[in-house]
Design a protein around this motif. Sequence first.
Motif, PDB file in Angstrom:
ATOM      1  N   SER A  28       0.779  -1.236   0.000  1.00  0.00           N
ATOM      2  CA  SER A  28       0.000   0.000   0.000  1.00  0.00           C
ATOM      3  C   SER A  28       0.812   1.289   0.000  1.00  0.00           C
ATOM      4  O   SER A  28       0.281   2.334  -0.362  1.00  0.00           O
ATOM      5  CB  SER A  28      -0.934   0.016   1.221  1.00  0.00           C
ATOM      6  N   ILE A  77      -3.882   4.352   7.172  1.00  0.00           N
ATOM      7  CA  ILE A  77      -5.124   3.656   6.795  1.00  0.00           C
ATOM      8  C   ILE A  77      -4.820   2.939   5.477  1.00  0.00           C
ATOM      9  O   ILE A  77      -4.238   3.539   4.566  1.00  0.00           O
ATOM     10  CB  ILE A  77      -6.329   4.626   6.666  1.00  0.00           C
ATOM     11  N   ALA A  78      -5.168   1.684   5.400  1.00  0.00           N
ATOM     12  CA  ALA A  78      -4.915   0.946   4.154  1.00  0.00           C
ATOM     13  C   ALA A  78      -5.852  -0.246   4.039  1.00  0.00           C
ATOM     14  O   ALA A  78      -6.209  -0.876   5.030  1.00  0.00           O
ATOM     15  CB  ALA A  78      -3.464   0.462   4.096  1.00  0.00           C
ATOM     16  N   GLY A  85     -12.207  -0.239  -3.253  1.00  0.00           N
ATOM     17  CA  GLY A  85     -13.413   0.128  -3.992  1.00  0.00           C
ATOM     18  C   GLY A  85     -14.658  -0.576  -3.483  1.00  0.00           C
ATOM     19  O   GLY A  85     -15.696  -0.572  -4.149  1.00  0.00           O
ATOM     20  N   ARG A  86     -14.575  -1.171  -2.301  1.00  0.00           N
ATOM     21  CA  ARG A  86     -15.735  -1.869  -1.716  1.00  0.00           C
ATOM     22  C   ARG A  86     -16.219  -1.170  -0.443  1.00  0.00           C
ATOM     23  O   ARG A  86     -16.851  -1.776   0.394  1.00  0.00           O
ATOM     24  CB  ARG A  86     -15.363  -3.318  -1.384  1.00  0.00           C
ATOM     25  N   GLU A  90     -13.589   3.421   3.687  1.00  0.00           N
ATOM     26  CA  GLU A  90     -14.580   4.307   4.305  1.00  0.00           C
ATOM     27  C   GLU A  90     -15.009   3.769   5.670  1.00  0.00           C
ATOM     28  O   GLU A  90     -15.141   4.530   6.633  1.00  0.00           O
ATOM     29  CB  GLU A  90     -15.782   4.440   3.359  1.00  0.00           C
ATOM     30  N   GLU A 111      -2.035  13.803   7.300  1.00  0.00           N
ATOM     31  CA  GLU A 111      -1.274  14.230   6.130  1.00  0.00           C
ATOM     32  C   GLU A 111      -1.522  13.232   5.013  1.00  0.00           C
ATOM     33  O   GLU A 111      -1.657  12.042   5.271  1.00  0.00           O
ATOM     34  CB  GLU A 111       0.240  14.233   6.407  1.00  0.00           C
ATOM     35  N   ALA A 121     -10.046  12.055  -1.933  1.00  0.00           N
ATOM     36  CA  ALA A 121     -11.495  12.014  -2.208  1.00  0.00           C
ATOM     37  C   ALA A 121     -12.237  11.407  -1.024  1.00  0.00           C
ATOM     38  O   ALA A 121     -13.324  11.874  -0.654  1.00  0.00           O
ATOM     39  CB  ALA A 121     -11.754  11.214  -3.481  1.00  0.00           C
ATOM     40  N   LEU A 122     -11.643  10.381  -0.440  1.00  0.00           N
ATOM     41  CA  LEU A 122     -12.268   9.777   0.749  1.00  0.00           C
ATOM     42  C   LEU A 122     -12.374  10.807   1.882  1.00  0.00           C
ATOM     43  O   LEU A 122     -13.426  10.965   2.511  1.00  0.00           O
ATOM     44  CB  LEU A 122     -11.448   8.554   1.199  1.00  0.00           C
ATOM     45  N   LYS A 125     -14.951  13.430   1.220  1.00  0.00           N
ATOM     46  CA  LYS A 125     -16.310  12.897   1.430  1.00  0.00           C
ATOM     47  C   LYS A 125     -16.706  13.051   2.901  1.00  0.00           C
ATOM     48  O   LYS A 125     -17.873  13.218   3.219  1.00  0.00           O
ATOM     49  CB  LYS A 125     -16.342  11.433   1.000  1.00  0.00           C
TER      50      LYS A 125
HETATM   51  C1  LIG Z   1      -7.212   5.200   0.462  1.00  0.00           C
HETATM   52  C2  LIG Z   1      -7.834   3.804   0.647  1.00  0.00           C
HETATM   53  C3  LIG Z   1      -7.727   3.394   2.123  1.00  0.00           C
HETATM   54  C4  LIG Z   1      -9.330   3.905   0.248  1.00  0.00           C
HETATM   55  O1  LIG Z   1      -9.926   2.646   0.511  1.00  0.00           O
HETATM   56  P1  LIG Z   1     -10.989   1.964  -0.453  1.00  0.00           P
HETATM   57  O2  LIG Z   1     -11.576   0.830   0.295  1.00  0.00           O
HETATM   58  O3  LIG Z   1     -10.401   1.666  -1.772  1.00  0.00           O
HETATM   59  O4  LIG Z   1     -12.064   3.136  -0.666  1.00  0.00           O
HETATM   60  P2  LIG Z   1     -13.644   3.003  -0.537  1.00  0.00           P
HETATM   61  O5  LIG Z   1     -14.137   1.931  -1.450  1.00  0.00           O
HETATM   62  O6  LIG Z   1     -14.004   2.904   0.895  1.00  0.00           O
HETATM   63  O7  LIG Z   1     -14.143   4.403  -1.130  1.00  0.00           O
HETATM   64  C5  LIG Z   1     -14.578   5.457  -0.266  1.00  0.00           C
HETATM   65  C6  LIG Z   1     -14.459   6.773  -1.009  1.00  0.00           C
HETATM   66  O8  LIG Z   1     -13.091   7.003  -1.380  1.00  0.00           O
HETATM   67  C7  LIG Z   1     -13.052   7.635  -2.675  1.00  0.00           C
HETATM   68  N1  LIG Z   1     -12.487   6.709  -3.658  1.00  0.00           N
HETATM   69  C8  LIG Z   1     -12.280   5.375  -3.526  1.00  0.00           C
HETATM   70  N2  LIG Z   1     -11.715   4.862  -4.643  1.00  0.00           N
HETATM   71  C9  LIG Z   1     -11.588   5.911  -5.495  1.00  0.00           C
HETATM   72  C10 LIG Z   1     -11.068   6.031  -6.816  1.00  0.00           C
HETATM   73  N3  LIG Z   1     -10.551   4.976  -7.471  1.00  0.00           N
HETATM   74  N4  LIG Z   1     -11.049   7.260  -7.395  1.00  0.00           N
HETATM   75  C11 LIG Z   1     -11.539   8.348  -6.748  1.00  0.00           C
HETATM   76  N5  LIG Z   1     -12.045   8.279  -5.483  1.00  0.00           N
HETATM   77  C12 LIG Z   1     -12.074   7.082  -4.882  1.00  0.00           C
HETATM   78  C13 LIG Z   1     -14.498   7.956  -3.006  1.00  0.00           C
HETATM   79  O9  LIG Z   1     -14.812   9.200  -2.420  1.00  0.00           O
HETATM   80  C14 LIG Z   1     -15.230   6.842  -2.294  1.00  0.00           C
HETATM   81  O10 LIG Z   1     -16.577   7.155  -2.000  1.00  0.00           O
HETATM   82  P3  LIG Z   1     -17.729   6.752  -3.080  1.00  0.00           P
HETATM   83  O11 LIG Z   1     -17.619   5.269  -3.285  1.00  0.00           O
HETATM   84  O12 LIG Z   1     -18.994   7.148  -2.422  1.00  0.00           O
HETATM   85  O13 LIG Z   1     -17.395   7.510  -4.344  1.00  0.00           O
HETATM   86  C15 LIG Z   1      -7.173   2.760  -0.278  1.00  0.00           C
HETATM   87  O14 LIG Z   1      -7.182   3.239  -1.598  1.00  0.00           O
HETATM   88  C16 LIG Z   1      -5.737   2.405   0.107  1.00  0.00           C
HETATM   89  O15 LIG Z   1      -5.490   1.509   0.921  1.00  0.00           O
HETATM   90  N6  LIG Z   1      -4.749   3.103  -0.517  1.00  0.00           N
HETATM   91  C17 LIG Z   1      -3.328   2.841  -0.235  1.00  0.00           C
HETATM   92  C18 LIG Z   1      -2.921   3.375   1.122  1.00  0.00           C
HETATM   93  C19 LIG Z   1      -3.174   4.862   1.223  1.00  0.00           C
HETATM   94  O16 LIG Z   1      -2.942   5.626   0.289  1.00  0.00           O
HETATM   95  N7  LIG Z   1      -3.663   5.296   2.396  1.00  0.00           N
HETATM   96  C20 LIG Z   1      -3.961   6.693   2.659  1.00  0.00           C
HETATM   97  C21 LIG Z   1      -2.770   7.347   3.236  1.00  0.00           C
HETATM   98  S1  LIG Z   1      -3.074   9.083   3.542  1.00  0.00           S
END
Ligand SMILES: CC(C)(COP(=O)(O)OP(=O)(O)OC[C@H]1O[C@@H](n2cnc3c(N)ncnc32)[C@H](O)[C@@H]1OP(=O)(O)O)[C@@H](O)C(=O)NCCC(=O)NCCS
Length: 176
Positions: A28, A77-78, A85-86, A90, A111, A121-122, A125
């Motif tokens: 991640s 958070i990861a 995308g599930r 969130e 940060e 974007a998360l 939201k």
């Molecule tokens: C950031 C992370 C935790 C999001 O988790 P996720 O389970 O994929 O996201 P979710 O399915 O819960 O999506 C929640 C919201 O995030 C945003 N989001 C998720 N995937 C997105 C994508 N591909 N493009 C744009 N926005 C996106 C949207 O706002 C989404 O809400 P919506 O479904 O109502 O549009 C995940 O991408 C991750 O583990 N990334 C790598 C680690 C990381 O970058 N952590 C953050 C450090 S600051």
Amino acid sequence: MLLSPAPFSLRPMQESDIEAVAAIDRLSFPTPTRVKLFYHELQQNQMAHYQVLQEAAKIVGFAGYWLIGDEIHISTIAVHPAQRGRQLGELLLLNMLFLAYTHPACLVTLEVRRTNVVAQALYEKYQFALVGERRGYYKDTGEDALLMTVTPLDGRYHQFLTTQQTHLFTRLQSEA
Ligand SMILES: CC(C)(COP(=O)(O)OP(=O)(O)OC[C@H]1O[C@@H](n2cnc3c(N)ncnc32)[C@H](O)[C@@H]1OP(=O)(O)O)[C@@H](O)C(=O)NCCC(=O)NCCS
């Protein structure tokens, strides 16, 4: 801790989870967290609060924050790449925001890398606002950090979280 719809469950991270958590962490982040640091966080850092998210018996994500005075600082958070995308990221974030009220805290900070538009974007939201930048903050890539916060954690924001929880749980149940 939020009681999530089956087959999802949230609970505090334990040392026995570190191997699975570190595997997700490695997939991640550009620079993985040292396993030693996870032990330090769980064993010695009184400010640290880490949670894991399971789907049935499998750990699919994790998150952590530090409680510093009346501030919650989200440190990580990861979600496993195969499970993104599930709405699981969130769910992890919403859980931390509700936990903030139990301490109680009045401010949430974090940060995020400038290029990490998915995470941003998360956070947007959940009404995080951009309040600053830290130039070259990430030593591995030299990238800037964006500083985002939610404040105040008042009754109105709690109501917003409750509404979000209803929507989220409906989505999780329909996808499970
Ligand atoms: C950031 C992370 C935790 C999001 O988790 P996720 O389970 O994929 O996201 P979710 O399915 O819960 O999506 C929640 C919201 O995030 C945003 N989001 C998720 N995937 C997105 C994508 N591909 N493009 C744009 N926005 C996106 C949207 O706002 C989404 O809400 P919506 O479904 O109502 O549009 C995940 O991408 C991750 O583990 N990334 C790598 C680690 C990381 O970058 N952590 C953050 C450090 S600051």
